[in-house]
Write an enzyme that holds these catalytic residues in place. Structure first.
Site, short mmCIF file in Angstrom:
data_model
loop_
_atom_site.label_atom_id
_atom_site.label_comp_id
_atom_site.label_asym_id
_atom_site.label_seq_id
_atom_site.Cartn_x
_atom_site.Cartn_y
_atom_site.Cartn_z
N LYS A 80 0.84 -1.20 0.00
CA LYS A 80 0.00 0.00 0.00
C LYS A 80 0.88 1.25 0.00
O LYS A 80 0.64 2.21 -0.74
CB LYS A 80 -0.92 -0.01 1.23
CG LYS A 80 -2.04 -1.05 1.12
CD LYS A 80 -2.79 -1.30 2.44
CE LYS A 80 -3.74 -2.49 2.29
NZ LYS A 80 -4.45 -2.86 3.51
N GLN A 114 -4.24 -1.37 9.71
CA GLN A 114 -4.24 -2.72 9.16
C GLN A 114 -4.81 -3.72 10.16
O GLN A 114 -4.43 -3.73 11.34
CB GLN A 114 -2.79 -3.11 8.76
CG GLN A 114 -2.67 -4.42 8.03
CD GLN A 114 -3.33 -4.41 6.65
OE1 GLN A 114 -3.44 -3.37 6.01
NE2 GLN A 114 -3.77 -5.57 6.19
N ASP A 138 -10.85 3.01 4.18
CA ASP A 138 -11.16 1.57 4.14
C ASP A 138 -12.66 1.33 4.03
O ASP A 138 -13.09 0.21 3.70
CB ASP A 138 -10.69 0.93 5.47
CG ASP A 138 -9.52 -0.01 5.30
OD1 ASP A 138 -9.35 -0.56 4.20
OD2 ASP A 138 -8.78 -0.19 6.29
#
Ligand code: GUN
Length: 295
Positions: free
Chosen positions: A54, A98, A121
Site C-alpha cells: 500500500k 491494518q 477503508d
C-alpha cells in the site's frame, strides 16, 4: 473451453494511470497532495507485506505517504490517541489501520475512532450505513475492486444470479449488498453462503457469477460450478514457501480445474489483490478532494 483470465494486475494498472494523472493535476492546479497514513501494529508477516504494498503504491502515485508502525503491545488508549492525532492532521486525508489487531485492542473501538471523512477503508459504521442505503461514501476496497473488475471486463451483472461464499464484514456482506443495488455492477439476484449453509454446492452450481471469500484454500471445486460461470476468487492462502523463502499462494477455488469450465476467472495472485490496493488509492484521492472542497 479455457476461461478468459480477468487480470487484476492489468485493470489496476489502468486505474493507477488514471489516478496518477488526477494526482498530478490536483497538485498543479490546487496545490493538493493526497495524504495516506497506514498504521501497522506488530509484525504479522502478511500484514507487513500488505502495508508495504500500500505504501509503495501511494508513493508511486505521488501521495504524501506515512507508514506508522507500532509495537505489538501498544495499549488501546495509545492507539486511539494516535488515530485522533491523524484525524486532526490536515496533511492526512486517509487513515488505514491494518487488521487484524492484537487481542488487547477492541477492533470496533478503533474503527469507530477513525473520522468517517478519513475512513478510506470504508469500515466506519457511518460509511457502512451509507453504502447499504446507496448514498455516496467510501466503499470498502475489496468489494469496490471486484465491482470495477466486473464492469471493466464487460461482465453483465444486471439480472445475474450472483452467489457469494463468505459473510465477512470486509468482503462477503458488502459485495452482496453492492451487487443487489441499482447501480453499475449491481442489479443482481444475490445469495450468500456461509459455514452453516446446508448445501453450498446446490447454490454455487446455479451461479452466473461466483464470488468466493471463504478464507480456505481450494474449497470450491470444479464439480461445484456450472459451465460458463464467471469466478472472482478473493482468497489469498499461504500454502508453503519456495526455497528462497517466498510465500506460495493459492486462492479459495481450484483454479486449474475450474478454468476449464468457466467463462472468466481471476487468478491468485494477480486478481483481486492489486484491485484492493488500487481502490484504497482511489478513496484517498476522493478524501483529499472532499477535504479541499473539490468534490
Ligand atoms: N486486513 C485484511 N484486509 C484488510 C483491508 O482491506 N483493510 C485493512 N485495514 N485491514 C485488512
Amino acid at each position: 473451453m479455457s476461461a478468459k483470465i480477468i487480470s487484476g494486475t492489468e485493470i489496476a494498472k489502468q486505474i493507477r494511470e488514471e489516478l496518477k494523472q488526477e494526482v498530478a493535476e490536483l497538485k498543479a492546479k490546487h496545490g493538493v497532495v493526497p495524504g495516506l497514513v497506514t498504521i501497522l501494529v506488530g509484525e504479522n508477516p502478511a500484514s507487513v507485506s500488505y502495508v508495504t504494498a500500500k505504501q509503495r503504491t501511494a508513493h508511486d502515485l505521488g501521495f504524501h505517504s506515512v507508514q506508522d508502525t507500532q509495537p505489538e503491545d501498544i495499549s488501546e488508549e495509545d492507539l486511539l490517541a494516535l488515530i485522533e492525532k491523524y484525524n486532526n492532521d490536515p496533511d492526512i486525508h486517509g487513515i488505514l489501520v491494518q487488521l487484524p489487531l492484537p487481542r488487547q485492542i477492541d477492533e470496533s473501538k478503533v474503527l469507530y475512532a477513525i473520522s468517517p471523512d478519513k475512513d478510506v477503508d470504508g469500515f466506519h459504521p457511518v460509511n457502512v450505513g451509507k453504502m447499504v442505503i446507496g448514498e455516496r461514501c467510501f466503499l470498502p476496497c475489496t468489494p469496490h475492486g471486484i465491482l470495477e473488475m466486473l464492469i471493466r471486463s464487460g461482465v453483465e451483472t444486471s439480472g445475474a444470479e450472483v452467489v457469494v461464499v463468505g459473510r465477512s464484514n470486509i468482503v462477503g456482506k458488502p459485495i452482496a449488498n453492492l451487487m443487489l443495488q441499482k447501480r453499475d455492477g449491481g442489479n443482481a439476484t444475490v445469495t450468500i453462503c456461509h459455514t452453516r449453509t446446508k448445501d453450498t454446492a446446490f447454490h454455487t452450481k446455479r451461479a452466473d457469477i461466483l464470488i468466493v471469500a471463504a478464507g480456505r484454500p481450494k474449497v470450491i471445486t470444479a464439480d461445484m460450478v456450472k459451465d460458463g460461470v464467471v469466478v472472482i476468487d478473493v482468497g489469498v492462502n499461504r500454502i508453503g514457501q519456495t526455497p528462497e523463502g517466498k510465500a506460495i499462494l493459492c486462492g479459495d477455488v481450484d483454479f486449474d480445474a475450474i478454468k476449464e469450465k468457466a467463462a472468466a476467472i481471476t487468478p491468485v495472485p494477480g486478481g483481486v489483490g492489486p484491485m484492493t490496493i488500487t481502490m484504497l488509492m482511489k478513496n484517498t484521492v476522493q478524501a483529499a478532494k472532499q477535504f479541499a472542497g473539490l468534490a
